[in-house]
Design an enzyme around this catalytic site. Structure first.
Site, PDB file in Angstrom:
ATOM      1  N   LYS A 164       0.887  -1.164   0.000  1.00 51.38           N
ATOM      2  CA  LYS A 164       0.000   0.000   0.000  1.00 51.38           C
ATOM      3  C   LYS A 164       0.922   1.210   0.000  1.00 51.38           C
ATOM      4  O   LYS A 164       1.592   1.494   0.998  1.00 51.38           O
ATOM      5  CB  LYS A 164      -0.910   0.032   1.223  1.00 51.38           C
ATOM      6  N   GLY A 179      -7.720   9.595   8.829  1.00 56.90           N
ATOM      7  CA  GLY A 179      -8.028   9.785  10.243  1.00 56.90           C
ATOM      8  C   GLY A 179      -9.020  10.888  10.540  1.00 56.90           C
ATOM      9  O   GLY A 179      -9.273  11.200  11.701  1.00 56.90           O
ATOM     10  N   ALA A 192      -9.336   5.773   3.324  1.00 62.22           N
ATOM     11  CA  ALA A 192      -9.227   6.886   4.276  1.00 62.22           C
ATOM     12  C   ALA A 192     -10.456   7.789   4.309  1.00 62.22           C
ATOM     13  O   ALA A 192     -11.039   8.097   3.274  1.00 62.22           O
ATOM     14  CB  ALA A 192      -7.994   7.758   4.015  1.00 62.22           C
ATOM     15  N   GLY A 193     -10.805   8.207   5.516  1.00 61.83           N
ATOM     16  CA  GLY A 193     -11.826   9.217   5.711  1.00 61.83           C
ATOM     17  C   GLY A 193     -13.182   8.721   6.186  1.00 61.83           C
ATOM     18  O   GLY A 193     -13.977   9.487   6.700  1.00 61.83           O
ATOM     19  N   ASN A 231      -9.112   2.306   8.903  1.00 65.46           N
ATOM     20  CA  ASN A 231      -8.429   1.940  10.139  1.00 65.46           C
ATOM     21  C   ASN A 231      -9.004   2.709  11.332  1.00 65.46           C
ATOM     22  O   ASN A 231      -9.601   2.146  12.244  1.00 65.46           O
ATOM     23  CB  ASN A 231      -6.932   2.198   9.999  1.00 65.46           C
ATOM     24  N   THR A 232      -8.874   4.043  11.289  1.00 62.39           N
ATOM     25  CA  THR A 232      -9.257   4.838  12.452  1.00 62.39           C
ATOM     26  C   THR A 232     -10.740   4.690  12.798  1.00 62.39           C
ATOM     27  O   THR A 232     -11.102   4.715  13.989  1.00 62.39           O
ATOM     28  CB  THR A 232      -8.905   6.320  12.213  1.00 62.39           C
TER      29      THR A 232
END
Lengths: 268, 67
Positions: free
Chosen positions: A110, A171, A197-198, A219-220
């Protein structure tokens, strides 16, 4: 395939295939920022993800008991996707990618090249250069990029196995800020489009999949939830629901009402 | 003794130590870490063959949680 998935839903006519490898789950999750290794593994399992991202970092030689993530993650259970998070130059990203390949069991990466500390938005020029270098070295490159069509087309041209535009900054949890751009990317690219992301919560994931993209990486949204394992479960369902809704084809929107029940047979 | 730098910090290691020997000294599992010596990755199959020299810069990395 005429098989029926666990949920009883008809099998997806186009399963997610990246670099010749097929995944049943369209959700890819990160392994960072959980409370501990046990919570990490529990969340990964609840998410149903087959591919999970990992970072490459120095071993802390002063720690009394330094533990590799590989003590807890079985590479036979999860396909590990090393990232180049935290890299700000082409050279660093290529270096981390090579280390990740040696640490892991595959040549997948990645690829992140960050251009700005405050927003963590990608440096697309360096990203393209690193993609070319790593593709030439035989890597299967999944670049994290912005939602710009021209960059995405150049990444595909450079040999990226998938293109991974952001929904919003890493994040941030702001959700899908520009569905029009994401749909545009999806309509013009031949390689899979993974929104990376986001995403902040399940409705973000569902709405993102409803744009017709091939998958989501997050992830976050899991790790920073009050209950990461429960959120992982929710995200799994949201991704499946959004994909199914996309395949089902939504009804047209109207700005007036249309009855759902028969208008005939009413009592006098 | 040799003066080397490991993960950014100066350390002393015994003369003639190999990369594999260094990992043993540090109680690190060679299957779970990757060693970069002066910017070059040392393949796992070669760690027993590479001998350290004075002034070497060594990076020892592994997988940690990340997104």
């Amino acid at each position: 395939m005429s098989t029926v998935m666990r949920s009883g839903m008809a099998a997806d006519p186009n399963p997610l295939t990246i670099g010749g490898r097929t995944f049943e789950s369209r959700l890819i999750v990160g392994t960072g920022k959980y409370r501990d290794a046990e919570q990490t593994v529990a969340a990964l399992r609840a998410s149903g993800a087959e591919m999970v991202t990992v970072a490459v970092r120095r071993v802390d030689l002063d720690a009394s008991r330094e533990e590799s993530l590989l003590h807890h993650l079985d590479p036979k259970e999860f396909f590990l996707l090393p990232n180049t998070a935290g890299c700000y130059t082409e050279e660093d990203a290529v270096r981390y990618a090579r280390l990740g390949r040696e640490a892991g069991l595959s040549d997948w990466v990645k690829l992140e090249v960050i251009g700005d500390q405050e927003t963590l938005l990608p440096d697309t020029e360096a990203l393209l250069a690193a993609t070319r270098t790593l593709v030439a070295e035989g890597f299967t490159v999944l670049p994290y990029t912005n939602d710009d069509l021209i960059t995405a087309l150049k990444l595909q041209e450079a040999g990226a196995a998938a293109v991974m535009p952001l929904a919003s900054p890493i994040g941030s949890g702001l959700g899908l800020l520009n569905p029009v751009n994401i749909r545009l990317l999806k309509s013009r690219l031949d390689v899979p489009v993974i929104v990376d992301a986001g995403v902040g919560t399940a409705s973000d994931a569902c709405a993102t999949m409803e744009q017709g993209v091939d998958g989501i990486l997050m992830n976050t949204a899991l790790a920073a939830a009050d209950h990461p394992v429960l959120m992982a479960h929710a995200m799994r369902q949201a991704v499946e629901a959004g994909r199914a809704a996309w395949l089902a084809g939504r009804m047209p929107k109207r700005e007036w009402g249309v009855p759902s029940s028969p208008t005939t047979g009413m009592l006098d | 003794m040799l003066r080397v730098e490991i993960n950014g910090k100066g350390r002393e290691v015994g003369d003639g130590r190999t990369v594999a020997g260094l990992l043993e000294d540090m109680e690190l599992d060679g299957r779970l870490v990757v060693v970069e010596l002066n910017g070059q990755i040392i393949r796992r199959t070669e760690i027993a063959d590479v001998t350290l020299r004075d002034g070497d810069r060594i990076e020892i990395v592994h997988f940690v949680g990340g997104g």
